[in-house]
Design a protein around this motif. Sequence first.
Motif, PDB file in Angstrom:
ATOM      1  N   VAL A 160     -26.936 -31.277 -30.869  1.00 35.97           N
ATOM      2  CA  VAL A 160     -26.568 -30.008 -31.515  1.00 35.97           C
ATOM      3  C   VAL A 160     -25.260 -30.205 -32.281  1.00 35.97           C
ATOM      4  O   VAL A 160     -24.289 -30.752 -31.744  1.00 35.97           O
ATOM      5  CB  VAL A 160     -26.376 -28.893 -30.465  1.00 35.97           C
ATOM      6  CG1 VAL A 160     -25.945 -27.591 -31.133  1.00 35.97           C
ATOM      7  CG2 VAL A 160     -27.651 -28.688 -29.651  1.00 35.97           C
ATOM      8  N   LEU A 161     -25.263 -29.752 -33.504  1.00 32.75           N
ATOM      9  CA  LEU A 161     -24.025 -29.701 -34.289  1.00 32.75           C
ATOM     10  C   LEU A 161     -23.571 -28.244 -34.305  1.00 32.75           C
ATOM     11  O   LEU A 161     -24.366 -27.349 -34.619  1.00 32.75           O
ATOM     12  CB  LEU A 161     -24.308 -30.214 -35.705  1.00 32.75           C
ATOM     13  CG  LEU A 161     -23.164 -30.850 -36.468  1.00 32.75           C
ATOM     14  CD1 LEU A 161     -22.501 -31.966 -35.680  1.00 32.75           C
ATOM     15  CD2 LEU A 161     -23.680 -31.386 -37.803  1.00 32.75           C
ATOM     16  N   PHE A 162     -22.312 -28.029 -33.990  1.00 27.66           N
ATOM     17  CA  PHE A 162     -21.812 -26.678 -33.700  1.00 27.66           C
ATOM     18  C   PHE A 162     -20.638 -26.404 -34.646  1.00 27.66           C
ATOM     19  O   PHE A 162     -19.576 -27.014 -34.521  1.00 27.66           O
ATOM     20  CB  PHE A 162     -21.371 -26.683 -32.238  1.00 27.66           C
ATOM     21  CG  PHE A 162     -20.913 -25.395 -31.651  1.00 27.66           C
ATOM     22  CD1 PHE A 162     -21.739 -24.685 -30.786  1.00 27.66           C
ATOM     23  CD2 PHE A 162     -19.641 -24.906 -31.907  1.00 27.66           C
ATOM     24  CE1 PHE A 162     -21.294 -23.506 -30.193  1.00 27.66           C
ATOM     25  CE2 PHE A 162     -19.195 -23.735 -31.328  1.00 27.66           C
ATOM     26  CZ  PHE A 162     -20.025 -23.021 -30.462  1.00 27.66           C
ATOM     27  N   ASN A 163     -20.838 -25.512 -35.598  1.00 27.51           N
ATOM     28  CA  ASN A 163     -19.831 -25.291 -36.653  1.00 27.51           C
ATOM     29  C   ASN A 163     -18.972 -24.066 -36.377  1.00 27.51           C
ATOM     30  O   ASN A 163     -19.449 -23.056 -35.842  1.00 27.51           O
ATOM     31  CB  ASN A 163     -20.520 -25.064 -38.004  1.00 27.51           C
ATOM     32  CG  ASN A 163     -21.111 -26.326 -38.574  1.00 27.51           C
ATOM     33  OD1 ASN A 163     -20.863 -27.426 -38.066  1.00 27.51           O
ATOM     34  ND2 ASN A 163     -21.897 -26.191 -39.615  1.00 27.51           N
ATOM     35  N   LEU A 164     -17.738 -24.158 -36.814  1.00 26.28           N
ATOM     36  CA  LEU A 164     -16.827 -23.023 -36.712  1.00 26.28           C
ATOM     37  C   LEU A 164     -15.804 -23.151 -37.841  1.00 26.28           C
ATOM     38  O   LEU A 164     -15.372 -24.255 -38.160  1.00 26.28           O
ATOM     39  CB  LEU A 164     -16.097 -23.050 -35.361  1.00 26.28           C
ATOM     40  CG  LEU A 164     -15.844 -21.726 -34.652  1.00 26.28           C
ATOM     41  CD1 LEU A 164     -17.137 -20.981 -34.388  1.00 26.28           C
ATOM     42  CD2 LEU A 164     -15.115 -21.971 -33.340  1.00 26.28           C
ATOM     43  N   SER A 165     -15.424 -22.024 -38.404  1.00 27.28           N
ATOM     44  CA  SER A 165     -14.332 -22.056 -39.375  1.00 27.28           C
ATOM     45  C   SER A 165     -13.589 -20.733 -39.360  1.00 27.28           C
ATOM     46  O   SER A 165     -14.082 -19.746 -38.793  1.00 27.28           O
ATOM     47  CB  SER A 165     -14.851 -22.382 -40.785  1.00 27.28           C
ATOM     48  OG  SER A 165     -15.874 -21.504 -41.144  1.00 27.28           O
ATOM     49  N   GLY A 166     -12.393 -20.743 -39.946  1.00 28.54           N
ATOM     50  CA  GLY A 166     -11.585 -19.536 -39.844  1.00 28.54           C
ATOM     51  C   GLY A 166     -10.547 -19.412 -40.936  1.00 28.54           C
ATOM     52  O   GLY A 166     -10.402 -20.289 -41.796  1.00 28.54           O
ATOM     53  N   PHE A 167      -9.819 -18.302 -40.885  1.00 28.18           N
ATOM     54  CA  PHE A 167      -8.703 -18.089 -41.807  1.00 28.18           C
ATOM     55  C   PHE A 167      -7.747 -19.279 -41.718  1.00 28.18           C
ATOM     56  O   PHE A 167      -7.659 -19.954 -40.694  1.00 28.18           O
ATOM     57  CB  PHE A 167      -7.920 -16.837 -41.405  1.00 28.18           C
ATOM     58  CG  PHE A 167      -8.554 -15.537 -41.808  1.00 28.18           C
ATOM     59  CD1 PHE A 167      -9.755 -15.480 -42.470  1.00 28.18           C
ATOM     60  CD2 PHE A 167      -7.918 -14.339 -41.502  1.00 28.18           C
ATOM     61  CE1 PHE A 167     -10.320 -14.276 -42.834  1.00 28.18           C
ATOM     62  CE2 PHE A 167      -8.475 -13.119 -41.852  1.00 28.18           C
ATOM     63  CZ  PHE A 167      -9.671 -13.090 -42.517  1.00 28.18           C
ATOM     64  N   GLY A 168      -7.005 -19.466 -42.788  1.00 28.43           N
ATOM     65  CA  GLY A 168      -6.035 -20.558 -42.784  1.00 28.43           C
ATOM     66  C   GLY A 168      -6.686 -21.895 -43.037  1.00 28.43           C
ATOM     67  O   GLY A 168      -6.057 -22.935 -42.872  1.00 28.43           O
ATOM     68  N   GLY A 169      -7.965 -21.884 -43.436  1.00 23.13           N
ATOM     69  CA  GLY A 169      -8.631 -23.113 -43.824  1.00 23.13           C
ATOM     70  C   GLY A 169      -9.088 -23.997 -42.693  1.00 23.13           C
ATOM     71  O   GLY A 169      -9.507 -25.132 -42.903  1.00 23.13           O
ATOM     72  N   SER A 170      -9.017 -23.491 -41.472  1.00 21.48           N
ATOM     73  CA  SER A 170      -9.409 -24.323 -40.331  1.00 21.48           C
ATOM     74  C   SER A 170     -10.928 -24.460 -40.256  1.00 21.48           C
ATOM     75  O   SER A 170     -11.651 -23.462 -40.248  1.00 21.48           O
ATOM     76  CB  SER A 170      -8.875 -23.682 -39.044  1.00 21.48           C
ATOM     77  OG  SER A 170      -9.271 -24.440 -37.940  1.00 21.48           O
ATOM     78  N   VAL A 171     -11.386 -25.700 -40.199  1.00 24.44           N
ATOM     79  CA  VAL A 171     -12.821 -25.992 -40.132  1.00 24.44           C
ATOM     80  C   VAL A 171     -13.045 -26.970 -38.986  1.00 24.44           C
ATOM     81  O   VAL A 171     -12.312 -27.951 -38.863  1.00 24.44           O
ATOM     82  CB  VAL A 171     -13.308 -26.633 -41.449  1.00 24.44           C
ATOM     83  CG1 VAL A 171     -14.782 -26.969 -41.365  1.00 24.44           C
ATOM     84  CG2 VAL A 171     -13.040 -25.722 -42.634  1.00 24.44           C
ATOM     85  N   MET A 172     -14.034 -26.698 -38.150  1.00 27.12           N
ATOM     86  CA  MET A 172     -14.313 -27.611 -37.032  1.00 27.12           C
ATOM     87  C   MET A 172     -15.816 -27.790 -36.869  1.00 27.12           C
ATOM     88  O   MET A 172     -16.599 -26.897 -37.178  1.00 27.12           O
ATOM     89  CB  MET A 172     -13.702 -27.084 -35.725  1.00 27.12           C
ATOM     90  CG  MET A 172     -12.195 -26.896 -35.823  1.00 27.12           C
ATOM     91  SD  MET A 172     -11.409 -26.434 -34.283  1.00 27.12           S
ATOM     92  CE  MET A 172     -11.104 -28.037 -33.570  1.00 27.12           C
ATOM     93  N   SER A 173     -16.202 -28.953 -36.383  1.00 28.24           N
ATOM     94  CA  SER A 173     -17.599 -29.212 -36.078  1.00 28.24           C
ATOM     95  C   SER A 173     -17.674 -30.038 -34.801  1.00 28.24           C
ATOM     96  O   SER A 173     -16.989 -31.049 -34.664  1.00 28.24           O
ATOM     97  CB  SER A 173     -18.273 -29.949 -37.245  1.00 28.24           C
ATOM     98  OG  SER A 173     -19.665 -29.988 -37.051  1.00 28.24           O
ATOM     99  N   LEU A 174     -18.477 -29.557 -33.896  1.00 25.53           N
ATOM    100  CA  LEU A 174     -18.581 -30.143 -32.553  1.00 25.53           C
ATOM    101  C   LEU A 174     -19.964 -30.767 -32.400  1.00 25.53           C
ATOM    102  O   LEU A 174     -20.970 -30.123 -32.706  1.00 25.53           O
ATOM    103  CB  LEU A 174     -18.387 -29.014 -31.529  1.00 25.53           C
ATOM    104  CG  LEU A 174     -18.562 -29.279 -30.051  1.00 25.53           C
ATOM    105  CD1 LEU A 174     -17.454 -30.186 -29.535  1.00 25.53           C
ATOM    106  CD2 LEU A 174     -18.535 -27.954 -29.292  1.00 25.53           C
ATOM    107  N   ALA A 175     -20.013 -32.009 -31.929  1.00 22.50           N
ATOM    108  CA  ALA A 175     -21.293 -32.680 -31.696  1.00 22.50           C
ATOM    109  C   ALA A 175     -21.572 -32.711 -30.199  1.00 22.50           C
ATOM    110  O   ALA A 175     -20.773 -33.242 -29.427  1.00 22.50           O
ATOM    111  CB  ALA A 175     -21.246 -34.102 -32.250  1.00 22.50           C
ATOM    112  N   LEU A 176     -22.695 -32.133 -29.815  1.00 21.26           N
ATOM    113  CA  LEU A 176     -23.077 -32.044 -28.398  1.00 21.26           C
ATOM    114  C   LEU A 176     -24.388 -32.770 -28.187  1.00 21.26           C
ATOM    115  O   LEU A 176     -25.317 -32.616 -28.999  1.00 21.26           O
ATOM    116  CB  LEU A 176     -23.288 -30.576 -28.003  1.00 21.26           C
ATOM    117  CG  LEU A 176     -22.084 -29.659 -28.077  1.00 21.26           C
ATOM    118  CD1 LEU A 176     -22.539 -28.213 -28.279  1.00 21.26           C
ATOM    119  CD2 LEU A 176     -21.270 -29.781 -26.800  1.00 21.26           C
TER     120      LEU A 176
END
Lengths: 362, 217
Positions: free
Chosen positions: A342-358
Amino acid sequence: MTGTFVRAAALASALGPDLDSAVERLAGAPVAPARNTKTGGAWPYFAIPISGGDWRERAEAIARSVAGDLRREAAIEPARWAELPCIVGSSSFSVGAWDEGGWAALEPSFEFASRLARAFGVRGPVTALSTTCTSGLSALDVALGLIAEGEFREVLVLGAEFCNRLTVAGFAGLELLSATAARPCDRERDGLVLGEALAAVLVSAAPSPWRIAALATGMDAASVTGPAADGAAIASAMRAAMGGARWESAAVDLIKLQSGGGRLADSAEANAVRELFAPVPGAVSLKGALGHTLGASGPAELALLLASLARGRVPATWGFAERDGELGLAPSGGDAQGVRRVLFNLSGFGGSVMSLALERAL
Amino acid sequence: MTVYLLAPTSLRVAPDDFPARVRARFASELRRAGRFAQLCLLGAQACLDAAGGDGALGVLWASEFGALYAARAALDEDLRRGEAAMPFTFIATQPHLAGALLAQRSHPVTRTACLYLPADAWPSLPRLAQRWLAECERVLVGCVEESGSGGVAHRSDWCLFRKKPAAGALRCERSLEAESAADATTEDWIPRVAAWHRPAPLLLRGGEDAWSFASDG
């Protein structure tokens, strides 16, 4: 297998006061969020169905409830539990206390994080951090570092976002809210619906069914309130997560989308997904059911997704009804058999982008 | 793991002088950024100017109160009247936005985080910077606090951690000699490192954790 694993998770959210009730409800028919009079009443809001006491007493009651659920699932001996470090991610911490008590009720964010840790019964070091909507995954990132360096074998990660007028008023001022419902990826999507959640994830060096194969971070500085339209930073974070996990894109079985129903943000993420995947694997968004729980959304959506998969279901994407041809994404629920990565995406204000590999480990 | 610290920069600005300092450094670019973000950028940019260099940059900063006055403005001015918050007022309540503003000024920022720390927990910053250096060439570390009164200066202290040695850099390591280390706080550890010019290492402690800062020559 070595690495860091999700040992246990617990959640209080609009879907229910605990994870079991949330998974059960998510498997049923979609329920629309109520209009929340505490946040001004003008906007729909996904509130946790726990009431009583003032703002802080309610937050502590929710924390004690989630802590009890997590302790039962984790089954850690009391002495080890008490020594756990606690990393708390939130975008708003205790700002909601102002709604009822004014300035006197506000406390520094670290003190509120420590209050939550005490409600969980842990006495290890507390860290409080904010990276806006990715705060909970940033907390997980800190936890992974502590385990990788051998400082701790287990770390408690909290994603906390409690009802407050400031956040709702701010998103309203930015014209990012839907007046009706969150419709992730849907042709008629017209904005976010916010929500509150307290999620707890216990990560451990001891093998458990889901291994955290990689967590990638990125920065999208196109705007402080939204992603670049091409989704390049999102694609870069997803690529880095897959690289860290040593996966080819064809190995991904499911993408948990950030998508919350915003027109531009959903489009940017879809561009990123289409850049990396052909065909696009199964996809799911949980913000139509939980709301966008901001700093809590990482741990909250992680807890809900893994619990649903453990019960054999990829959850449906509430609010998605009609495909948007420009997005090219059609999230759908179904049988979870065969979902191993599973690839798990998240992003937010301030340009923060994350992706988690499970990936499934057991 | 040894890391190297460059350009410890301690900025103190009287609240009355602050707008002029920001205008002098950034012209009108930061007009809508909010005071906390402006304060972060003023100190961070001064540190980067002094340190030079390039390569992927992590930005990590700590505060006890964060963007307290932006929050106060949003709560007092907008919410008391039951209105939606003004966009730039609301955005300014999120301290994490300072990282994006730095990235928008052509610095190759790859990751950022804002921590809320009590006074003795400053060692969390070099420890986290050490971890981030596995992915970043450099990590900019700051301690930033808005003043709560006219008589107290705003604080914006920054330093730059690197994986590799550089001219003028201090060697930084976790120390096992916590008992012989001097107590330091979030407010004074960077200024003390900046003021240290002796050959012997500077040993500073926060909580149970101690760090050694020594010249690399």
